[in-house]
Design an enzyme around this catalytic site. Structure first.
Site, PDB file in Angstrom:
ATOM      1  N   ASP A 105       0.022  -2.665  48.895  1.00 53.09           N
ATOM      2  CA  ASP A 105       1.271  -1.722  48.488  1.00 53.09           C
ATOM      3  C   ASP A 105       1.119  -0.163  49.131  1.00 53.09           C
ATOM      4  OD1 ASP A 105      -0.598  -1.507  46.557  1.00 53.09           O
ATOM      5  OD2 ASP A 105       0.460  -1.762  44.791  1.00 53.09           O
ATOM      6  N   CYS A 165       0.803  -9.714  47.796  1.00 59.92           N
ATOM      7  CA  CYS A 165       1.286 -10.252  46.481  1.00 59.92           C
ATOM      8  C   CYS A 165       2.627 -10.733  46.559  1.00 59.92           C
ATOM      9  CB  CYS A 165       0.976  -9.481  45.303  1.00 59.92           C
ATOM     10  SG  CYS A 165      -0.927  -9.062  45.277  1.00 59.92           S
ATOM     11  N   SER A 172       1.189  -2.003  37.625  1.00 59.24           N
ATOM     12  CA  SER A 172       1.286  -3.091  38.666  1.00 59.24           C
ATOM     13  C   SER A 172       2.723  -3.554  38.806  1.00 59.24           C
ATOM     14  CB  SER A 172       0.496  -4.207  38.583  1.00 59.24           C
ATOM     15  OG  SER A 172       0.775  -5.422  39.668  1.00 59.24           O
TER      16      SER A 172
END
Length: 579
Positions: A137, A210, A496
């Site tokens: 990210d 992810c 997150s």
């Protein structure tokens, strides 16, 4: 000797290789050309444009461990188009791997250092354009920030999402969220060690970022909505089931290089694309997808680099009118790869555009506008699927995802993530306070945190930790223990994208700076009102003033990069940018 005549797109890089039209400068650059010859340049290469290939690579993490292969494909495509590619590798930090450890302090820091690394390479070699790769990210905003900062010609390419995992005996597909919540389930006695080990082994099957609407996919979608990546490239899987690059991702490498050459021909720079209206599009898409709260930090940082006037208040202004459309993890049942199957982000954007919720006239890296890119894209109602809901039948109404709060506990701001849930009434409860993530996690796992409490984790902000780590470990433990709807987590750290529950992060001013969060005591009542967009500490001003007089920051001095970061980082209220 015969001078090599530069190709049309070779502009800036003449400063490195020399300009035959200026004999004195050509002679001056003889030393540079000698070194370039040692690196493989031939006579004809000195007339070619130089393209930076920003490649945040490490073999340590699945999000980016395929980036050398992607980078090499892009290098080959640049050569095919008549350019010379300079590979620029940068640090990469996986939140999923460093979560809950000392290493997590370096995650958000890496965003700005990635940007600096790319700027150093691009500017030192006077490159003409850039292809920026991003995956895990922080590498997405980190790779795009220098394009906005320097107003470069270039485009972004997402390295791809991971495929969902499959565990024996489980019908539900697994992902990074599954792993963190399994830890909490084990701690609560809901799951045994064998099942926990099975989730560990099966949840993440190969390369890619992810797989839910977590931070990496939030940012890949936001960048596509900004217009800085090609339509449809935000959602594709990185690899197939054999863990080999997909044909789609290989083709993306070709297409993005072709487009960068078109951008050079048209002289379209980043700031022609990354306008205020483009950022409003990105925010609208982030809310429609149910994206990560980290998107606020990163979009504010990108706007800062682009010199666009964007504030945290713009997120409520735009988000208040955007329903949650995407049935994606962590709030839904599908993964980013499933969105790709039905047509990717353009399907979501078409629905928003038709409703007047996007600016269709924004320019994109295709050289066309958003509306032109979406002209033949179907709407969710035209497809047989339940991954994206139509506006008339959304997954959740506006005002039930990310809400910016203010109040006596957060005089500047805080960020509440509801992930589609409806808070019918304010959450009001006694605080249980921890100075740091570690003790809070231990308290959850040992059963000390009870339903109805407000779990306060402080001194985890940009300056306090330093580095503003994510609180997925305690958040996931709460969910796994069945407390997700019954305990509010309030922190000056961040979350997150896999976090869900009643989560309030980014509290500013942070505790390290003496904000009210530093003055909260056990059993103080904290009230969170999603409808009023407030978060209050129900303690008298007189008592707060007394506590403030006695307060001393417990954070220890730090040296090295952490010390530099503490001295230079700004508040999460403005994106935790480096000044």
């Amino acid at each position: 000797m015969a001078y090599v005549q530069p190709l049309p797109h070779k502009v800036r890089s003449k400063c490195l290789t020399g300009d035959p039209a200026d004999p004195a400068q050509w002679i001056k650059r003889t030393g540079a050309r000698a070194h370039l010859r040692a690196a493989g340049f031939k006579d004809d290469d000195f007339g070619k444009p130089i393209i930076t290939v920003a490649c945040p690579y490490s073999n340590a993490l699945p999000c980016n461990n395929h980036f050398l292969e992607l980078g090499q494909l892009i290098v080959e495509e640049v050569e095919r188009r008549g350019g010379k590619a300079f590979l620029c590798c940068t640090p990469v930090v996986s939140d999923g791997q460093t979560m809950g450890s000392h290493g997590m302090k370096y995650s958000l820091i890496s965003r700005d250092w990635i940007a600096d690394c790319i700027e150093i390479m691009h500017e030192a070699y006077s490159a003409d354009a850039i292809v920026a790769l991003g995956g895990c990210d922080k590498t997405v905003p980190g790779a795009l920030m220098p394009l906005a900062r320097l107003d470069l010609i270039g485009a972004f390419l997402y390295g791809g999402t991971i495929l969902p995992g499959h565990c024996p005996g489980k019908t539900e597909r697994q992902d990074a969220q599954s792993v963190m919540e399994a830890i909490g389930s084990y701690g609560a006695g809901i799951m045994d060690i064998e099942e926990l080990h099975s989730v560990e082994c099966c949840a993440l099957p190969g390369s890619g970022a992810c797989g839910g609407m977590f931070t990496a996919n939030t940012m890949s979608a936001s960048v596509e909505a900004l217009g800085m990546s090609l339509p449809g490239t935000a959602s594709g899987p990185a690899v197939d089931t054999g863990n080999h690059l997909t044909a789609q991702k290989r083709d993306d490498c070709r297409l993005v290089v072709d487009q960068v050459f078109s951008l050079m021909a048209a002289k379209i720079h980043t700031r022609h694309i990354m306008t205020k209206k483009a950022f409003e599009n990105a925010i609208a898409v982030m809310y429609a997808l149910g994206g990560s709260t980290n998107g606020i930090l990163h979009l504010l940082a990108l706007a800062h680099e682009a010199n666009v006037d964007l504030s945290i208040d713009d997120f409520n202004r735009i988000g208040d009118g955007i329903p949650l459309l995407a049935n994606l993890k962590p709030h839904g049942k599908y993964h980013m790869a499933d969105l790709d199957v039905i047509g990717g982000l353009p399907v979501v954007m078409k629905e928003l555009l038709n409703a007047g919720l996007l600016h269709g006239d924004c320019l994109t890296v295709t050289g066309k506008t958003v509306a032109e890119n979406l002209h033949i894209t179907p709407t969710p109602s035209q497809l047989q699927q339940d991954v994206v809901f139509p506006l008339e039948r959304p997954m959740s109404a506006p005002g039930r995802h990310i809400i910016v709060l203010k109040g006596s506990l957060a005089p500047e701001s805080a960020v509440l993530k509801l992930s589609g849930k409806h808070m019918e009434k304010p959450f009001r409860g006694p605080a249980i306070v921890f100075d740091g993530e570690g003790p809070a996690y231990d308290a959850i796992m040992s059963g000390k945190v009870k339903a109805g409490q407000v779990l306060v984790i402080r001194y985890e902000g940009p300056k306090g930790s330093p580095g503003m780590p994510e609180m997925l470990s305690p958040g996931g433990a709460l969910i796994g223990a069945g407390l997700g709807e019954h305990v509010a987590l309030v922190t000056d750290g961040r979350f997150s994208g896999a976090s869900h529950g009643i989560m309030v992060g980014h509290v500013t001013p942070e505790a390290f700076s003496g904000g009210p969060l530093a003055l909260v005591c056990d059993e103080d009542v904290v009230a969170i009102d999603a409808h009023a967009c407030t978060i209050h500490l129900e303690v008298s001003e007189e008592e707060i003033a007394m506590r403030k007089e006695k307060w001393q920051c417990p954070c220890k001095p730090v040296s090295g990069l952490l010390g530099k970061y503490r001295r230079s980082v700004t508040s999460a209220h403005t994106g935790a940018v480096i000044m």
